[in-house]
Enzyme design. Sequence first.
Site, PDB file in Angstrom:
ATOM      1  N   SER A  64     -53.752  35.525 -12.361  1.00  0.00           N
ATOM      2  CA  SER A  64     -52.778  34.423 -12.253  1.00  0.00           C
ATOM      3  C   SER A  64     -51.998  34.153 -13.538  1.00  0.00           C
ATOM      4  CB  SER A  64     -53.481  33.138 -11.833  1.00  0.00           C
ATOM      5  OG  SER A  64     -53.841  33.224 -10.480  1.00  0.00           O
ATOM      6  N   LYS A  67     -48.402  34.719 -13.381  1.00  0.00           N
ATOM      7  CA  LYS A  67     -47.509  33.739 -12.741  1.00  0.00           C
ATOM      8  C   LYS A  67     -46.604  33.028 -13.761  1.00  0.00           C
ATOM      9  CE  LYS A  67     -50.931  33.040  -9.081  1.00  0.00           C
ATOM     10  NZ  LYS A  67     -51.985  32.128  -8.560  1.00  0.00           N
ATOM     11  N   TYR A 191     -46.795  40.779  -5.091  1.00  0.00           N
ATOM     12  CA  TYR A 191     -47.670  39.750  -5.707  1.00  0.00           C
ATOM     13  C   TYR A 191     -49.005  40.361  -6.154  1.00  0.00           C
ATOM     14  CZ  TYR A 191     -50.916  35.783  -5.812  1.00  0.00           C
ATOM     15  OH  TYR A 191     -51.888  34.883  -6.180  1.00  0.00           O
ATOM     16  N   TYR A 243     -55.164  24.648 -12.265  1.00  0.00           N
ATOM     17  CA  TYR A 243     -55.424  24.121 -10.909  1.00  0.00           C
ATOM     18  C   TYR A 243     -56.129  22.766 -11.004  1.00  0.00           C
ATOM     19  CZ  TYR A 243     -54.351  28.966 -10.625  1.00  0.00           C
ATOM     20  OH  TYR A 243     -53.740  30.162 -10.822  1.00  0.00           O
ATOM     21  N   VAL A 261     -58.243  34.623 -12.616  1.00  0.00           N
ATOM     22  CA  VAL A 261     -59.618  34.872 -12.171  1.00  0.00           C
ATOM     23  C   VAL A 261     -60.248  36.115 -12.803  1.00  0.00           C
ATOM     24  CG1 VAL A 261     -59.663  33.613  -9.968  1.00  0.00           C
ATOM     25  CG2 VAL A 261     -58.874  35.987 -10.015  1.00  0.00           C
TER      26      VAL A 261
HETATM   27  O1  DON Z   1     -54.193  35.649  -5.388  1.00  0.00           O
HETATM   28  C1  DON Z   1     -55.282  35.609  -5.948  1.00  0.00           C
HETATM   29  O2  DON Z   1     -56.247  35.029  -5.466  1.00  0.00           O
HETATM   30  C2  DON Z   1     -55.427  36.314  -7.283  1.00  0.00           C
HETATM   31  N1  DON Z   1     -54.585  37.471  -7.338  1.00  0.00           N
HETATM   32  C3  DON Z   1     -55.046  35.406  -8.427  1.00  0.00           C
HETATM   33  C4  DON Z   1     -55.831  34.117  -8.458  1.00  0.00           C
HETATM   34  C5  DON Z   1     -56.076  33.607  -9.822  1.00  0.00           C
HETATM   35  O3  DON Z   1     -56.082  34.310 -10.802  1.00  0.00           O
HETATM   36  C6  DON Z   1     -56.454  32.169  -9.917  1.00  0.00           C
HETATM   37  N2  DON Z   1     -56.774  31.822 -11.290  1.00  0.00           N
HETATM   38  N3  DON Z   1     -57.617  31.285 -11.846  1.00  0.00           N
END
Ligand code: DON
Length: 309
Positions: A64, A67, A191, A243, A261
Site C-alpha cells: 500500500s 498508493k 493495482y 487506516y 502489508v
Molecule cells: O490490496 C491489498 O490488500 C494489498 N495489495 C495492499 C494492502 C495494504 O498494503 C494495506 N496496508 N497496510
Amino acid sequence: MPDLDAIVREIAAEMQDRTDRGEVASYIPELAGVDPQRFGLAVVGADGSVAAAGDCDVPFSIQSISKVFTLTLALGMVGDRLWRRVGREPSGNPFNSIVQLELERGIPRNPFINAGAIAVTDVILSGRTPRDALAEILRFMRFIADDETIFIDKSVAQSEKNTGFRNVALANFMRSFNVLDNPVDYILGTYFHHCAIAMSCRQLAQAGRYLAHGGKNPASGLSVVSAERARRINALMLTCGHYDGSGEFAFRVGLPGKSGVGGGILAVAPGQASIAVWSPGLDPTGNSHLGRMALEKLAKKMKWSIFGA
Ligand code: DON
C-alpha cells in the site's frame, strides 16, 4: 545536534533483538513466507546524507505504500478533478472494508484504503493499456528514487491476483455506482502489480524526498510536484496513511506516514528527512508493529514530530 547515524544503528540493533514482532500478512500467500526477523531502516537527510542500518538494502513488497505514488501520479494527470471520485477523510475502518461504500454511493473515503486506491488506479489507466500504465508507474518510481533497478515482483502480483477476492468485490461494487471507467480486471491487474513493486528501505527513503522537501528532490532541485501538492499528500498520509491505526500513529510518531502489508512504512519529517522502515510483522490494524515502534523512537530522539518536541 543528535547523532543520526548512531541513533539509526541503535534503533536497528534494538529492534533486531525484540521478540514481539507482530504477525506477517498471510492473506497474500507469497508474503506469508517472508522472514519476520528482517528489520531495515533508512533515513535520507535534507543534504542527501543517508543513515541506514539492518536489512536496509533488501527489497520488500511495498504494497500500500505504492498508493502514495499512484496518488501523486493521478493528481498530476487530472488535478483536483480526482476528488470527484475519492474523498479525503479518514475511514476509521480496516484497509479492505466494504461497509462505507454502500452508504457513500461507491465513493471511497480516501485514496489509501483499497477502494480509494483502486479508484486512483482507474484514473491512471484511462487512455492507457494496463502495460503502459504500469510502465508509467514504474518509470515514476525509478525517477523519484533515482534508481533504475526498482522492479515489480510478478510472483507477488500473481499471488494476490489468485486470492484478491475482496478487492474484486470492492471494484465491482464501485463499478455498479459508475465510479470506475475501465474494465475491472484491467484495473485490478494494474493495482495488484503496483502493490507488488519491490524496494529496499534505502530506495524508498530516496523516493520519498519530494514529500519532505516541498515537492522537490533536494539533491537535483528538480520539482516532482508543487509545494502545495506535497503538503496535501502529507496531510492525507497523516490522517489516512495507517487506516484505523492512523490516530495511534499520529499520537505516537507524529509524522505523515504510509504503511503497507509487506511491513514497510514511509514516513516524512517535513524539511528534515524522508524515512523508510521495514519489519514484516503487523499489528492488528495491518501496520508494521516494530516499524511504528522504531519510528516513534526515531522521531522522539530527533525531535521530529510535527506537533513539537
Ligand atoms: O490490496 C491489498 O490488500 C494489498 N495489495 C495492499 C494492502 C495494504 O498494503 C494495506 N496496508 N497496510
